[in-house]
Design an enzyme around this catalytic site. Structure first.
Site, PDB file in Angstrom:
ATOM      1  N   ARG A 221       0.849  -1.187   0.000  1.00  0.00           N
ATOM      2  CA  ARG A 221       0.000   0.000   0.000  1.00  0.00           C
ATOM      3  C   ARG A 221       0.887   1.240   0.000  1.00  0.00           C
ATOM      4  NH1 ARG A 221      -3.431  -2.909  -1.503  1.00  0.00           N
ATOM      5  NH2 ARG A 221      -5.456  -3.377  -0.570  1.00  0.00           N
ATOM      6  N   HIS A 269      -0.905  -0.003  -9.885  1.00  0.00           N
ATOM      7  CA  HIS A 269      -1.547  -0.951  -8.955  1.00  0.00           C
ATOM      8  C   HIS A 269      -2.037  -2.202  -9.708  1.00  0.00           C
ATOM      9  CE1 HIS A 269      -3.750  -1.257  -4.862  1.00  0.00           C
ATOM     10  NE2 HIS A 269      -3.553  -2.462  -5.362  1.00  0.00           N
TER      11      HIS A 269
HETATM   12  P1  NAP Z   1      -1.305 -11.722   4.897  1.00  0.00           P
HETATM   13  O1  NAP Z   1      -1.434 -13.126   4.438  1.00  0.00           O
HETATM   14  O2  NAP Z   1      -2.255 -11.203   5.902  1.00  0.00           O
HETATM   15  O3  NAP Z   1       0.184 -11.549   5.429  1.00  0.00           O
HETATM   16  C1  NAP Z   1       0.618 -10.410   6.105  1.00  0.00           C
HETATM   17  C2  NAP Z   1       2.044 -10.610   6.604  1.00  0.00           C
HETATM   18  O4  NAP Z   1       2.512  -9.378   7.157  1.00  0.00           O
HETATM   19  C3  NAP Z   1       2.158 -11.674   7.698  1.00  0.00           C
HETATM   20  O5  NAP Z   1       3.351 -12.389   7.544  1.00  0.00           O
HETATM   21  C4  NAP Z   1       2.222 -10.812   8.960  1.00  0.00           C
HETATM   22  O6  NAP Z   1       2.910 -11.410  10.058  1.00  0.00           O
HETATM   23  C5  NAP Z   1       3.009  -9.622   8.466  1.00  0.00           C
HETATM   24  N1  NAP Z   1       2.785  -8.459   9.348  1.00  0.00           N
HETATM   25  C6  NAP Z   1       1.621  -7.841   9.651  1.00  0.00           C
HETATM   26  N2  NAP Z   1       1.826  -6.829  10.509  1.00  0.00           N
HETATM   27  C7  NAP Z   1       3.154  -6.813  10.761  1.00  0.00           C
HETATM   28  C8  NAP Z   1       3.971  -6.007  11.582  1.00  0.00           C
HETATM   29  N3  NAP Z   1       3.490  -5.013  12.339  1.00  0.00           N
HETATM   30  N4  NAP Z   1       5.297  -6.282  11.609  1.00  0.00           N
HETATM   31  C9  NAP Z   1       5.812  -7.286  10.871  1.00  0.00           C
HETATM   32  N5  NAP Z   1       5.090  -8.097  10.065  1.00  0.00           N
HETATM   33  C10 NAP Z   1       3.763  -7.852  10.007  1.00  0.00           C
HETATM   34  O7  NAP Z   1      -1.379 -10.721   3.642  1.00  0.00           O
HETATM   35  P2  NAP Z   1      -1.144 -11.039   2.099  1.00  0.00           P
HETATM   36  O8  NAP Z   1      -2.284 -11.766   1.507  1.00  0.00           O
HETATM   37  O9  NAP Z   1       0.217 -11.647   1.946  1.00  0.00           O
HETATM   38  O10 NAP Z   1      -1.173  -9.561   1.497  1.00  0.00           O
HETATM   39  C11 NAP Z   1      -0.324  -8.544   1.975  1.00  0.00           C
HETATM   40  C12 NAP Z   1      -0.768  -7.188   1.426  1.00  0.00           C
HETATM   41  O11 NAP Z   1      -0.487  -7.076   0.036  1.00  0.00           O
HETATM   42  C13 NAP Z   1      -2.284  -6.930   1.489  1.00  0.00           C
HETATM   43  O12 NAP Z   1      -2.686  -6.528   2.784  1.00  0.00           O
HETATM   44  C14 NAP Z   1      -2.465  -5.824   0.453  1.00  0.00           C
HETATM   45  O13 NAP Z   1      -2.358  -4.546   1.064  1.00  0.00           O
HETATM   46  C15 NAP Z   1      -1.292  -6.033  -0.503  1.00  0.00           C
HETATM   47  N6  NAP Z   1      -1.748  -6.436  -1.855  1.00  0.00           N
HETATM   48  C16 NAP Z   1      -1.397  -5.655  -2.913  1.00  0.00           C
HETATM   49  C17 NAP Z   1      -1.776  -6.018  -4.194  1.00  0.00           C
HETATM   50  C18 NAP Z   1      -1.377  -5.212  -5.391  1.00  0.00           C
HETATM   51  O14 NAP Z   1      -1.870  -5.461  -6.485  1.00  0.00           O
HETATM   52  N7  NAP Z   1      -0.467  -4.281  -5.258  1.00  0.00           N
HETATM   53  C19 NAP Z   1      -2.525  -7.194  -4.387  1.00  0.00           C
HETATM   54  C20 NAP Z   1      -2.865  -7.955  -3.282  1.00  0.00           C
HETATM   55  C21 NAP Z   1      -2.463  -7.568  -2.010  1.00  0.00           C
HETATM   56  P3  NAP Z   1       2.384 -12.776  10.749  1.00  0.00           P
HETATM   57  O15 NAP Z   1       2.771 -13.860   9.755  1.00  0.00           O
HETATM   58  O16 NAP Z   1       3.129 -12.854  11.996  1.00  0.00           O
HETATM   59  O17 NAP Z   1       0.892 -12.615  10.890  1.00  0.00           O
HETATM   60  C1  GLV Z   2      -5.157  -5.297  -3.989  1.00  0.00           C
HETATM   61  O1  GLV Z   2      -4.454  -4.358  -3.754  1.00  0.00           O
HETATM   62  C2  GLV Z   2      -5.642  -6.190  -2.988  1.00  0.00           C
HETATM   63  O2  GLV Z   2      -5.553  -5.870  -1.790  1.00  0.00           O
HETATM   64  O3  GLV Z   2      -6.150  -7.260  -3.358  1.00  0.00           O
END
Ligand code: NAP
Ligand code: GLV
Length: 306
Positions: A221, A269
């Site tokens: 983000r 994005h």
């Molecule tokens: P997720 O499965 O919820 O994983 C989040 C990770 O971040 C976990 O490993 C978590 O730790 C870690 N984390 C959270 N808070 C933290 C902190 N304060 N300090 C250190 N580590 C922390 O999320 P995801 O599915 O991988 O997605 C991540 C993000 O990618 C989404 O929230 C979204 O904003 C972004 N995204 C972007 C796009 C795009 O097109 N650009 C697409 C999809 C998603 P733990 O393992 O300990 O819980």
């Molecule tokens: C895109 O940014 C998503 O959070 O899926």
């Protein structure tokens, strides 16, 4: 059962058709103000009025992985918030990040510029060992990205909130592990959820800790990054550049310095898009499981914020 669809900036018809095919005996409707309340909802950036009209909602299915925007709204009292759990995103994210890392490491921009000038030139091969990649966030997307980078023999480090083990990845966790994680990282990838604990995580102080010639890839983000600090550290020479897919304001305003900066690559994005068929299949499976009273993955912890 009634399923309401309320997704801003999304073509509704194909989603409604997919959901109706998955639930032929149920009512699936696009929300209009004042409509009968629903049991389940499929949403993206819903207006507050929609949420306020859903007193009996059992779950809100977000058609994205990040729920930061939704958690700013007042949610229906009993509804679980369910995020997309991969649904075809992690492979896209791995492609995007590996592409950005390799493009930087192999100096493909410089080769492209030479070729445009008709120059047949070689650069000294760089050592992979000099380009450790650090992935912040080892969740659904971060873990896949870290493993994909390890396949290319980059030294890979990962940082998460709780301690984790990922094959081929040196893992760090929590505040205690953050400085060590940063100080051994040259290419920093952000795949954290946006929460009060991660906002502005990439500021002057943290980015200064990266190895000299650091590179930033933000695919999470825009509010994870302090824009002016990134530009100042690139202009001072401490950082070599950045690839950015997400921004504080989207679309990125025409006057923003990122557009024209020679060392910053911008994409709109698009690093991991929501894939409709995979997402409908996942949401339909979870909705059916919830209606049978079974547990499902991907329920957001509202306290944690992700
Ligand atoms: P997720 O499965 O919820 O994983 C989040 C990770 O971040 C976990 O490993 C978590 O730790 C870690 N984390 C959270 N808070 C933290 C902190 N304060 N300090 C250190 N580590 C922390 O999320 P995801 O599915 O991988 O997605 C991540 C993000 O990618 C989404 O929230 C979204 O904003 C972004 N995204 C972007 C796009 C795009 O097109 N650009 C697409 C999809 C998603 P733990 O393992 O300990 O819980
Ligand atoms: C895109 O940014 C998503 O959070 O899926």
């Amino acid at each position: 059962m009634k399923i309401s669809f309320c997704c801003t900036d999304t073509k509704a018809e194909p989603w409604l058709a997919g959901l109706r095919a998955a639930f032929p005996a149920d009512v699936v409707e696009q929300w209009v103000p004042g409509a009968e309340p629903a049991d389940y909802a499929v949403v993206w950036a819903p207006p507050q009025q929609f949420l306020d009209e859903q007193p009996q909602l059992k779950a809100l299915f977000n058609i994205g992985a990040g729920v930061d925007a939704m958690l700013k709204l007042r949610l229906p009292p009993r509804a679980a918030v369910v995020r997309l759990d991969d649904a075809g995103m992690s492979v896209q994210m791995a492609e995007y990040v590996c592409h950005a890392v390799i493009r930087h490491f192999r100096e493909f921009d410089a080769y492209e510029a030479d070729v445009k000038l008709g120059k047949w030139s070689y650069r000294k091969p760089r050592l992979r060992a000099d380009f450790p990649v650090g992935v912040m966030g080892l969740g659904v997307l971060g873990e896949r990205v870290a493993k994909a980078l390890a396949q290319f023999d980059f030294p890979v480090r990962g940082w998460s909130r709780s301690s984790r083990e990922v094959a081929g990845v040196q893992c760090f966790s929590g505040d205690a592990g953050f400085q060590d994680f940063l100080s051994g990282t040259r290419i920093l990838v952000c795949l954290l959820p946006l929460t009060s604990g991660t906002e502005n995580v990439m500021d002057r102080q943290t980015l200064s800790r990266l190895l000299p010639g650091g590179y930033v890839i933000n695919v999470a983000r825009g509010a994870h990054l302090v824009d002016e600090d990134l530009i100042a550290l690139i202009d001072s020479g401490h950082l070599a550049g950045a690839t950015l897919d997400v921004f504080r304001t989207e679309p990125l305003p025409a006057e923003h310095a990122f557009w024209q900066h020679p060392k910053i690559t911008v994409t709109p994005h698009t690093s991991a898009r929501t894939l409709r068929e995979e997402s409908i299949a996942q949401i339909a499976g979870k909705m059916a499981a919830m209606s049978r009273g079974e547990p499902v993955a991907g329920i957001v912890d509202l306290q944690r914020g992700y």
